[in-house]
Design an enzyme around this catalytic site. Sequence first.
Site, PDB file in Angstrom:
ATOM      1  N   VAL A  78       0.829   4.465  -3.557  1.00 28.22           N
ATOM      2  CA  VAL A  78       2.258   4.417  -3.877  1.00 28.22           C
ATOM      3  C   VAL A  78       2.988   5.239  -2.815  1.00 28.22           C
ATOM      4  O   VAL A  78       2.588   6.386  -2.529  1.00 28.22           O
ATOM      5  CB  VAL A  78       2.525   4.997  -5.284  1.00 28.22           C
ATOM      6  CG1 VAL A  78       4.022   5.004  -5.592  1.00 28.22           C
ATOM      7  CG2 VAL A  78       1.758   4.198  -6.349  1.00 28.22           C
ATOM      8  N   GLU A 110     -14.169   4.466  -5.485  1.00 34.23           N
ATOM      9  CA  GLU A 110     -14.510   5.804  -5.013  1.00 34.23           C
ATOM     10  C   GLU A 110     -13.225   6.616  -4.937  1.00 34.23           C
ATOM     11  O   GLU A 110     -12.173   6.083  -4.567  1.00 34.23           O
ATOM     12  CB  GLU A 110     -15.139   5.776  -3.610  1.00 34.23           C
ATOM     13  CG  GLU A 110     -16.581   5.346  -3.583  1.00 34.23           C
ATOM     14  CD  GLU A 110     -16.746   3.835  -3.534  1.00 34.23           C
ATOM     15  OE1 GLU A 110     -15.787   3.145  -3.133  1.00 34.23           O
ATOM     16  OE2 GLU A 110     -17.810   3.328  -3.901  1.00 34.23           O
ATOM     17  N   ASN A 115      -8.686  14.779  -5.380  1.00 32.56           N
ATOM     18  CA  ASN A 115      -7.478  13.966  -5.592  1.00 32.56           C
ATOM     19  C   ASN A 115      -7.104  13.981  -7.089  1.00 32.56           C
ATOM     20  O   ASN A 115      -7.379  13.042  -7.835  1.00 32.56           O
ATOM     21  CB  ASN A 115      -7.713  12.532  -5.103  1.00 32.56           C
ATOM     22  CG  ASN A 115      -6.427  11.735  -5.003  1.00 32.56           C
ATOM     23  OD1 ASN A 115      -5.423  12.082  -5.614  1.00 32.56           O
ATOM     24  ND2 ASN A 115      -6.468  10.646  -4.242  1.00 32.56           N
ATOM     25  N   TYR A 122      -6.833   7.446 -13.172  1.00 31.81           N
ATOM     26  CA  TYR A 122      -7.996   6.623 -13.530  1.00 31.81           C
ATOM     27  C   TYR A 122      -8.588   7.051 -14.876  1.00 31.81           C
ATOM     28  O   TYR A 122      -9.009   6.204 -15.667  1.00 31.81           O
ATOM     29  CB  TYR A 122      -9.051   6.688 -12.424  1.00 31.81           C
ATOM     30  CG  TYR A 122      -8.575   6.146 -11.096  1.00 31.81           C
ATOM     31  CD1 TYR A 122      -7.873   4.939 -11.036  1.00 31.81           C
ATOM     32  CD2 TYR A 122      -8.795   6.823  -9.903  1.00 31.81           C
ATOM     33  CE1 TYR A 122      -7.416   4.440  -9.826  1.00 31.81           C
ATOM     34  CE2 TYR A 122      -8.338   6.322  -8.688  1.00 31.81           C
ATOM     35  CZ  TYR A 122      -7.653   5.141  -8.657  1.00 31.81           C
ATOM     36  OH  TYR A 122      -7.188   4.636  -7.464  1.00 31.81           O
TER      37      TYR A 122
HETATM   38  C1  LIG Z   1      -2.516   8.500  -7.144  1.00 33.10           C
HETATM   39  C2  LIG Z   1      -1.216   7.685  -7.093  1.00 33.10           C
HETATM   40  C3  LIG Z   1      -1.548   6.226  -6.841  1.00 33.10           C
HETATM   41  C4  LIG Z   1      -0.498   7.803  -8.440  1.00 33.10           C
HETATM   42  O1  LIG Z   1       0.649   6.955  -8.413  1.00 33.10           O
HETATM   43  P1  LIG Z   1       2.019   7.363  -9.123  1.00 33.10           P
HETATM   44  O2  LIG Z   1       2.914   6.189  -9.110  1.00 33.10           O
HETATM   45  O3  LIG Z   1       2.546   8.605  -8.518  1.00 33.10           O
HETATM   46  O4  LIG Z   1       1.509   7.692 -10.601  1.00 33.10           O
HETATM   47  P2  LIG Z   1       2.257   7.390 -11.987  1.00 33.10           P
HETATM   48  O5  LIG Z   1       3.666   7.880 -11.923  1.00 33.10           O
HETATM   49  O6  LIG Z   1       2.034   5.976 -12.380  1.00 33.10           O
HETATM   50  O7  LIG Z   1       1.451   8.371 -12.950  1.00 33.10           O
HETATM   51  C5  LIG Z   1       0.382   7.897 -13.752  1.00 33.10           C
HETATM   52  C6  LIG Z   1      -0.490   9.086 -14.121  1.00 33.10           C
HETATM   53  O8  LIG Z   1      -1.187   9.558 -12.965  1.00 33.10           O
HETATM   54  C7  LIG Z   1      -1.312  10.983 -13.047  1.00 33.10           C
HETATM   55  N1  LIG Z   1      -0.600  11.587 -11.918  1.00 33.10           N
HETATM   56  C8  LIG Z   1       0.180  10.970 -11.024  1.00 33.10           C
HETATM   57  N2  LIG Z   1       0.607  11.848 -10.104  1.00 33.10           N
HETATM   58  C9  LIG Z   1       0.084  13.040 -10.443  1.00 33.10           C
HETATM   59  C10 LIG Z   1       0.139  14.337  -9.849  1.00 33.10           C
HETATM   60  N3  LIG Z   1       0.847  14.570  -8.736  1.00 33.10           N
HETATM   61  N4  LIG Z   1      -0.556  15.330 -10.435  1.00 33.10           N
HETATM   62  C11 LIG Z   1      -1.284  15.122 -11.551  1.00 33.10           C
HETATM   63  N5  LIG Z   1      -1.373  13.900 -12.165  1.00 33.10           N
HETATM   64  C12 LIG Z   1      -0.700  12.878 -11.600  1.00 33.10           C
HETATM   65  C13 LIG Z   1      -0.725  11.403 -14.357  1.00 33.10           C
HETATM   66  O9  LIG Z   1      -1.777  11.369 -15.334  1.00 33.10           O
HETATM   67  C14 LIG Z   1       0.256  10.295 -14.619  1.00 33.10           C
HETATM   68  O10 LIG Z   1       0.575  10.136 -15.972  1.00 33.10           O
HETATM   69  P3  LIG Z   1       1.849  10.952 -16.592  1.00 33.10           P
HETATM   70  O11 LIG Z   1       3.023  10.603 -15.752  1.00 33.10           O
HETATM   71  O12 LIG Z   1       1.915  10.426 -17.965  1.00 33.10           O
HETATM   72  O13 LIG Z   1       1.488  12.417 -16.472  1.00 33.10           O
HETATM   73  C15 LIG Z   1      -0.261   8.237  -6.015  1.00 33.10           C
HETATM   74  O14 LIG Z   1      -0.139   9.657  -6.188  1.00 33.10           O
HETATM   75  C16 LIG Z   1      -0.697   7.946  -4.600  1.00 33.10           C
HETATM   76  O15 LIG Z   1      -0.442   6.876  -4.069  1.00 33.10           O
HETATM   77  N6  LIG Z   1      -1.347   8.921  -3.950  1.00 33.10           N
HETATM   78  C17 LIG Z   1      -1.766   8.794  -2.547  1.00 33.10           C
HETATM   79  C18 LIG Z   1      -2.804   7.704  -2.383  1.00 33.10           C
HETATM   80  C19 LIG Z   1      -4.019   7.928  -3.273  1.00 33.10           C
HETATM   81  O16 LIG Z   1      -4.529   9.027  -3.379  1.00 33.10           O
HETATM   82  N7  LIG Z   1      -4.478   6.822  -3.896  1.00 33.10           N
HETATM   83  C20 LIG Z   1      -5.665   6.831  -4.731  1.00 33.10           C
HETATM   84  C21 LIG Z   1      -6.886   6.769  -3.889  1.00 33.10           C
HETATM   85  S1  LIG Z   1      -8.362   6.631  -4.871  1.00 33.10           S
END
Ligand SMILES: CC(C)(COP(=O)(O)OP(=O)(O)OC[C@H]1O[C@@H](n2cnc3c(N)ncnc32)[C@H](O)[C@@H]1OP(=O)(O)O)[C@@H](O)C(=O)NCCC(=O)NCCS
Length: 154
Positions: A78, A110, A115, A122
Amino acid sequence: MSAQLDPLPRYRRMTAQDLDTVMAIEAAVYPHPWTRGNFSDSLAAGYHCWIMECSGRVAAYTVVAIAAEEAHLLNLSVAGPWQRRGLGRALLGFVLKLARDYAAARILLEVRPSNIAALALYAAAGFVEIGVRRGYYPAGAGREDAAVLELALA
Ligand SMILES: CC(C)(COP(=O)(O)OP(=O)(O)OC[C@H]1O[C@@H](n2cnc3c(N)ncnc32)[C@H](O)[C@@H]1OP(=O)(O)O)[C@@H](O)C(=O)NCCC(=O)NCCS
Protein backbone atom coordinates in the site's frame (compact mmCIF):
# COMPACT_ATOMS: atom_id res chain seq x y z
CA MET A 1 -10.32 0.11 13.61
CA SER A 2 -9.23 1.51 10.25
CA ALA A 3 -11.12 4.41 8.75
CA GLN A 4 -13.89 3.64 6.28
CA LEU A 5 -12.66 3.35 2.71
CA ASP A 6 -13.43 6.65 1.03
CA PRO A 7 -13.68 6.56 -1.89
CA LEU A 8 -14.24 2.87 -2.62
CA PRO A 9 -11.28 1.26 -4.36
CA ARG A 10 -11.35 -0.08 -7.89
CA TYR A 11 -9.38 -3.18 -8.90
CA ARG A 12 -7.80 -3.67 -12.30
CA ARG A 13 -5.03 -5.81 -13.75
CA MET A 14 -1.50 -4.42 -13.61
CA THR A 15 0.16 -3.78 -16.97
CA ALA A 16 3.68 -2.83 -18.05
CA GLN A 17 2.45 0.79 -18.20
CA ASP A 18 2.01 0.73 -14.42
CA LEU A 19 5.59 -0.20 -13.65
CA ASP A 20 7.00 3.35 -13.25
CA THR A 21 4.34 4.11 -10.65
CA VAL A 22 4.62 0.72 -8.99
CA MET A 23 8.41 1.01 -8.78
CA ALA A 24 8.14 4.46 -7.16
CA ILE A 25 5.79 3.07 -4.49
CA GLU A 26 7.90 -0.06 -4.07
CA ALA A 27 11.07 2.00 -3.48
CA ALA A 28 9.25 4.16 -0.92
CA VAL A 29 7.69 1.39 1.17
CA TYR A 30 10.48 -1.24 1.32
CA PRO A 31 14.10 -0.93 2.43
CA HIS A 32 14.84 -3.76 -0.06
CA PRO A 33 12.30 -3.30 -2.87
CA TRP A 34 11.53 -5.66 -5.72
CA THR A 35 13.29 -4.80 -8.97
CA ARG A 36 11.46 -3.79 -12.12
CA GLY A 37 12.49 -7.19 -13.47
CA ASN A 38 10.66 -8.93 -10.61
CA PHE A 39 7.44 -7.22 -11.71
CA SER A 40 7.93 -7.67 -15.45
CA ASP A 41 8.82 -11.34 -14.89
CA SER A 42 5.63 -11.73 -12.82
CA LEU A 43 3.56 -10.18 -15.62
CA ALA A 44 5.27 -12.37 -18.21
CA ALA A 45 4.74 -15.48 -16.08
CA GLY A 46 1.00 -14.81 -15.99
CA TYR A 47 0.90 -14.28 -12.23
CA HIS A 48 -2.12 -12.47 -10.89
CA CYS A 49 -0.88 -8.87 -10.77
CA TRP A 50 -3.53 -6.39 -9.64
CA ILE A 51 -3.71 -2.67 -8.98
CA MET A 52 -6.02 -1.06 -6.46
CA GLU A 53 -6.94 2.46 -7.50
CA CYS A 54 -8.44 5.14 -5.29
CA SER A 55 -9.62 8.39 -6.85
CA GLY A 56 -8.01 7.26 -10.11
CA ARG A 57 -4.57 6.83 -8.51
CA VAL A 58 -2.56 3.70 -7.83
CA ALA A 59 -2.96 3.24 -4.08
CA ALA A 60 -1.87 -0.40 -3.70
CA TYR A 61 -0.95 -3.50 -5.67
CA THR A 62 -0.47 -7.20 -5.28
CA VAL A 63 1.20 -10.14 -7.05
CA VAL A 64 -0.08 -13.67 -6.48
CA ALA A 65 1.00 -16.95 -8.07
CA ILE A 66 -1.63 -19.68 -8.11
CA ALA A 67 -0.87 -23.24 -9.26
CA ALA A 68 -1.77 -26.76 -8.25
CA GLU A 69 -4.37 -25.66 -5.69
CA GLU A 70 -1.81 -23.50 -3.92
CA ALA A 71 -1.62 -19.70 -3.91
CA HIS A 72 1.56 -17.83 -3.05
CA LEU A 73 1.21 -14.18 -2.10
CA LEU A 74 4.40 -12.66 -3.48
CA ASN A 75 3.78 -8.96 -3.00
CA LEU A 76 1.14 -6.84 -1.28
CA SER A 77 1.90 -3.15 -0.87
CA VAL A 78 0.00 0.00 0.00
CA ALA A 79 1.46 3.40 -0.98
CA GLY A 80 2.62 5.38 2.05
CA PRO A 81 -0.05 8.11 1.95
CA TRP A 82 -2.78 5.49 1.72
CA GLN A 83 -1.63 3.28 4.58
CA ARG A 84 -3.70 2.71 7.74
CA ARG A 85 -6.99 3.40 5.97
CA GLY A 86 -8.12 -0.18 5.54
CA LEU A 87 -6.72 -0.66 2.03
CA GLY A 88 -4.28 -3.42 3.01
CA ARG A 89 -7.07 -5.39 4.65
CA ALA A 90 -9.35 -4.84 1.64
CA LEU A 91 -6.64 -5.87 -0.83
CA LEU A 92 -5.87 -8.99 1.20
CA GLY A 93 -9.59 -9.84 1.11
CA PHE A 94 -9.49 -9.43 -2.67
CA VAL A 95 -6.48 -11.78 -2.84
CA LEU A 96 -8.20 -14.44 -0.74
CA LYS A 97 -11.29 -14.32 -2.96
CA LEU A 98 -9.10 -14.54 -6.07
CA ALA A 99 -7.28 -17.58 -4.65
CA ARG A 100 -10.57 -19.29 -3.83
CA ASP A 101 -11.96 -18.44 -7.28
CA TYR A 102 -8.93 -20.23 -8.78
CA ALA A 103 -9.54 -23.25 -6.53
CA ALA A 104 -6.55 -22.79 -4.24
CA ALA A 105 -6.87 -24.88 -1.08
CA ARG A 106 -4.32 -22.79 0.78
CA ILE A 107 -2.32 -19.61 0.49
CA LEU A 108 1.27 -19.13 1.62
CA LEU A 109 3.46 -16.09 2.04
CA GLU A 110 6.83 -15.03 3.43
CA VAL A 111 7.14 -12.03 5.73
CA ARG A 112 9.94 -10.44 7.70
CA PRO A 113 9.51 -11.07 11.42
CA SER A 114 10.35 -7.36 11.88
CA ASN A 115 7.37 -6.30 9.75
CA ILE A 116 4.93 -5.66 12.58
CA ALA A 117 2.26 -4.06 10.37
CA ALA A 118 2.15 -6.96 7.92
CA LEU A 119 2.24 -9.59 10.68
CA ALA A 120 -0.75 -7.93 12.37
CA LEU A 121 -2.64 -7.73 9.08
CA TYR A 122 -2.06 -11.42 8.29
CA ALA A 123 -2.75 -12.61 11.83
CA ALA A 124 -6.08 -10.77 11.80
CA ALA A 125 -6.98 -12.61 8.57
CA GLY A 126 -6.24 -15.97 10.22
CA PHE A 127 -2.78 -16.78 8.83
CA VAL A 128 -0.62 -18.99 11.04
CA GLU A 129 3.15 -19.42 11.01
CA ILE A 130 4.19 -22.82 9.68
CA GLY A 131 7.95 -22.35 9.35
CA VAL A 132 10.99 -20.15 8.97
CA ARG A 133 13.26 -19.69 5.96
CA ARG A 134 16.70 -18.85 7.35
CA GLY A 135 18.45 -15.83 5.83
CA TYR A 136 15.76 -15.39 3.19
CA TYR A 137 15.85 -11.58 2.97
CA PRO A 138 18.67 -9.08 2.53
CA ALA A 139 18.92 -6.84 5.61
CA GLY A 140 21.54 -4.14 6.06
CA ALA A 141 24.90 -5.86 5.98
CA GLY A 142 23.44 -9.32 6.64
CA ARG A 143 20.30 -11.34 6.09
CA GLU A 144 16.93 -11.66 7.85
CA ASP A 145 14.85 -14.81 8.22
CA ALA A 146 11.40 -15.07 6.69
CA ALA A 147 8.41 -16.33 8.60
CA VAL A 148 6.31 -18.59 6.37
CA LEU A 149 2.59 -18.07 6.96
CA GLU A 150 -0.30 -20.17 5.74
CA LEU A 151 -4.06 -19.81 5.57
CA ALA A 152 -6.29 -22.75 4.67
CA LEU A 153 -8.93 -21.73 2.12
CA ALA A 154 -10.96 -24.88 1.77
C1 LIG B 1 1.46 -3.99 5.66
C2 LIG B 1 0.56 -3.06 4.84
C3 LIG B 1 0.19 -3.74 3.54
C4 LIG B 1 -0.72 -2.77 5.63
O1 LIG B 1 -1.59 -2.00 4.81
P1 LIG B 1 -2.52 -0.84 5.41
O2 LIG B 1 -3.45 -0.40 4.35
O3 LIG B 1 -1.67 0.20 6.03
O4 LIG B 1 -3.28 -1.64 6.56
P2 LIG B 1 -4.81 -1.47 7.03
O5 LIG B 1 -5.11 -0.02 7.25
O6 LIG B 1 -5.70 -2.23 6.11
O7 LIG B 1 -4.74 -2.17 8.45
C5 LIG B 1 -5.13 -3.52 8.63
C6 LIG B 1 -4.48 -4.04 9.89
O8 LIG B 1 -3.07 -4.18 9.70
C7 LIG B 1 -2.39 -3.87 10.92
N1 LIG B 1 -1.53 -2.71 10.70
C8 LIG B 1 -1.47 -1.93 9.62
N2 LIG B 1 -0.52 -1.00 9.77
C9 LIG B 1 0.02 -1.20 10.99
C10 LIG B 1 1.08 -0.57 11.71
N3 LIG B 1 1.75 0.47 11.20
N4 LIG B 1 1.40 -1.06 12.92
C11 LIG B 1 0.74 -2.11 13.46
N5 LIG B 1 -0.28 -2.75 12.81
C12 LIG B 1 -0.62 -2.30 11.59
C13 LIG B 1 -3.44 -3.60 11.95
O9 LIG B 1 -3.77 -4.85 12.58
C14 LIG B 1 -4.59 -3.14 11.09
O10 LIG B 1 -5.84 -3.30 11.70
P3 LIG B 1 -6.46 -2.08 12.59
O11 LIG B 1 -6.47 -0.88 11.71
O12 LIG B 1 -7.80 -2.59 12.93
O13 LIG B 1 -5.51 -1.91 13.76
C15 LIG B 1 1.25 -1.71 4.59
O14 LIG B 1 1.75 -1.20 5.83
C16 LIG B 1 2.38 -1.77 3.59
O15 LIG B 1 2.17 -1.72 2.39
N6 LIG B 1 3.63 -1.86 4.08
C17 LIG B 1 4.82 -1.87 3.23
C18 LIG B 1 4.86 -3.10 2.34
C19 LIG B 1 4.79 -4.38 3.15
O16 LIG B 1 5.45 -4.53 4.16
N7 LIG B 1 3.97 -5.33 2.64
C20 LIG B 1 3.83 -6.64 3.24
C21 LIG B 1 4.96 -7.52 2.83
S1 LIG B 1 4.76 -9.18 3.42
